[in-house]
Design a protein around this motif. Structure first.
Motif, short mmCIF file in Angstrom:
data_model
loop_
_atom_site.label_atom_id
_atom_site.label_comp_id
_atom_site.label_asym_id
_atom_site.label_seq_id
_atom_site.Cartn_x
_atom_site.Cartn_y
_atom_site.Cartn_z
N THR A 140 -2.14 5.65 -3.59
CA THR A 140 -3.08 6.59 -3.25
C THR A 140 -2.51 7.82 -2.65
O THR A 140 -1.16 7.90 -2.85
N HIS A 179 -12.87 8.01 -5.59
CA HIS A 179 -12.27 7.73 -4.30
C HIS A 179 -11.91 8.84 -3.31
O HIS A 179 -11.34 9.83 -3.88
N LEU A 188 -13.49 -4.31 -6.40
CA LEU A 188 -12.05 -4.66 -6.97
C LEU A 188 -11.94 -5.67 -8.02
O LEU A 188 -11.22 -5.65 -9.01
N ALA A 223 -5.41 0.16 -8.36
CA ALA A 223 -4.97 -1.11 -7.64
C ALA A 223 -4.69 -2.16 -9.02
O ALA A 223 -5.17 -2.24 -10.03
N LEU A 241 0.78 -1.26 -0.01
CA LEU A 241 0.09 0.02 0.17
C LEU A 241 0.78 1.21 -0.02
O LEU A 241 1.49 1.42 1.02
N LEU A 272 -6.79 6.44 -6.88
CA LEU A 272 -6.48 5.16 -6.40
C LEU A 272 -6.56 4.22 -7.39
O LEU A 272 -6.97 4.27 -8.20
N TYR A 312 -10.30 0.65 3.67
CA TYR A 312 -9.16 -0.28 3.54
C TYR A 312 -8.88 -1.45 4.49
O TYR A 312 -8.77 -2.17 4.11
N LEU A 351 -1.62 -1.25 -3.98
CA LEU A 351 -2.58 -0.12 -4.25
C LEU A 351 -1.78 1.43 -4.10
O LEU A 351 -0.72 1.45 -3.35
#
Length: 468
Positions: free
Chosen positions: A287, A72, A373, A327, A35, A325, A348, A285
């Protein structure tokens, strides 16, 4: 025969097991998790989100190989509360940390002992947990120290105030202060330690939390990239900024240099995962903790950092809280997909707990994004609304309800301040207040502004809360 909601989902899941076996395997495989949380990166700061003045090819490739979210939201509009939302699954109306609160001589107000954080949940699921970058949720040795909140190892800035310089005199490794020479670019050292953690845990399930400091001020960029952009932007070469650490000449040019540098390192992550045979079982991920800042000489308007939105860091307008965001999980998350799923930082914890096969607490504000997702053909969980509050700029509250955004400003002393309402489908820049046309929405928003939160004496939104 009409199926109940529960029986419908169960039946759909059974059909999925037959026709989409890869999707079913994915929920049981306990992927490794990386992350990456950028610091003050705006919605418009990546070329896959519309940036036109410089390119981010590696993050663009990540989006092309995975999923890009368009709705997001961060946890808050400043650092510490946003990170608290991510770690605890609570929005800022319920979170322990609702603002940046300094502790002298170093650190911020700590999370409580025993808090069930995302890291602790993943530890319970058998993951090795490592945190690399900026923490900001408790001073060294406190209950909020990352080692006391579920991380097996930590390297970086314990105190977010110290992270205002990329050339610090020290960083922390676990409980030890590591002295530096003041000439070492901290970000590169943090990335190096994160990649080392991944290598050392290639035979384990791992959670690598990487809250980097780019592109937060000070605008310290790697010299070679900074020089390149200074040549492209000579009109700003007389501008200097002193925000912490070395004075920066031409901080405007430093911004694309910083983001390009981060993009290059994201580009190095995926070859590493492939080399270690981890690529197909690692969820990555990317962000940002809030919208673009206006500090240290950065000019977000010049770079269109907030994209088509209004507002910046510290605002609860879309530009302050809507963030990228991306993924990626090869073979599981559909390549090149775009999601309009409305989600936020407090999602999350339940999402990653879901993938890890561990039960998230039932009393949190977040909901799992797993089905979104993986694009499962079953009913997805949706928020009835999203809520934010902040003491910044005189006090603010904001709610996202369906396509509508309700916001109140300067409420610290004016509790019944006007409710502004914007239709984000037709007015994403929040320029046309339609509250006069929707008295029923005003009533609904005023009710939610009261019921969506609990008072906080430690982080009082209203003056009267200080006396509680």
């Amino acid at each position: 025969m009409k199926l109940s909601r529960r029986r419908f989902i169960k039946s759909a899941a059974a059909l999925s097991a037959t026709f989409f076996p890869g999707l079913v395997r994915s929920c049981r495989s306990q992927p490794n998790i990386v992350l990456v949380v950028a610091d003050d990166l705006g919605y418009g700061d990546l070329s896959c989100y519309g940036q036109k003045k410089f390119e981010t090819p590696n993050l663009d490739r990540m989006a092309a190989e995975g999923m890009r979210f368009t709705q997001h939201y961060s946890g808050s509009t400043v650092c510490a509360p946003s990170r608290c939302c991510l770690m605890t699954g609570m929005h800022t109306g319920h979170a322990q940390i609702r603002g940046n609160k300094e502790i002298q001589p170093i650190g911020q107000y700590p999370l409580k002992a025993g808090t069930l954080t995302l890291a602790r949940l993943l530890q319970q699921a058998g993951y090795k947990t490592g945190m690399f970058g900026k923490w900001g949720l408790g001073y060294p040795g406190s209950s909020g120290d990352p080692l006391n909140q579920g991380f097996d190892t930590f390297f970086g800035y314990n105190c977010q105030r110290n992270a205002h310089s990329f050339y610090p005199s020290y960083l922390y490794h676990d409980k030890d202060r590591v002295p530096l020479d003041g000439q070492t670019y901290s970000h590169d050292l943090i990335i190096e330690k994160a990649f080392e953690f991944i290598k050392n845990n290639q035979d384990n399930r791992f959670f690598c939390y990487l809250p980097v400091t780019i592109p937060h001020a000070s605008m310290h960029a790697p010299p070679d990239l900074h020089c390149k952009w200074r040549k492209k932007l000579p009109q700003f070469d007389d501008v200097t900024a002193d925000y912490g650490g070395p004075i920066v000449r031409n901080p405007v040019a430093a911004f694309p240099a910083m983001v390009t540098h981060l993009d290059n390192q994201i580009g190095s992550l995926f070859p590493l995962l492939k080399k270690l045979n981890l690529d197909n079982n690692t969820l990555v991920l990317f962000t940002s903790d809030n919208g673009p800042h206006q500090e240290g000489g950065h000019r977000p308007d010049f770079w269109d950092s907030n994209g088509s939105f209004s507002g910046y860091k510290q605002d609860l307008l879309e530009g302050g809280i809507r963030t990228p965001l991306i993924a990626r999980w090869p073979g599981q998350i559909p390549a090149g997909s775009i999601s309009e799923h409305v989600c936020a930082f407090w999602d999350y914890l339940p999402t990653l707990a879901d993938f890890a096969g561990v039960q998230a607490p039932s009393d949190i504000d977040g909901i799992s994004m797993r089905y979104s997702l993986l694009q499962w053909p079953v009913e997805k969980q949706e928020h009835s609304y999203l809520y934010w509050e902040s003491r910044r700029l005189g006090g603010q509250q904001a709610i996202r309800y369906k396509q509508y955004k309700g916001i109140r400003r300067k409420i610290r002393k004016d509790v019944p301040s006007p409710v502004e309402i914007y239709n984000l489908e037709t007015d994403p820049a929040e320029q046309n207040d339609i509250s006069d046309e929707h008295p029923e929405l005003i009533l609904a928003f005023r009710t939610l502004f009261k019921t969506a939160r609990t008072p906080s004496k430690l982080f009082p939104l209203f003056e009267y809360e200080k006396e509680m």
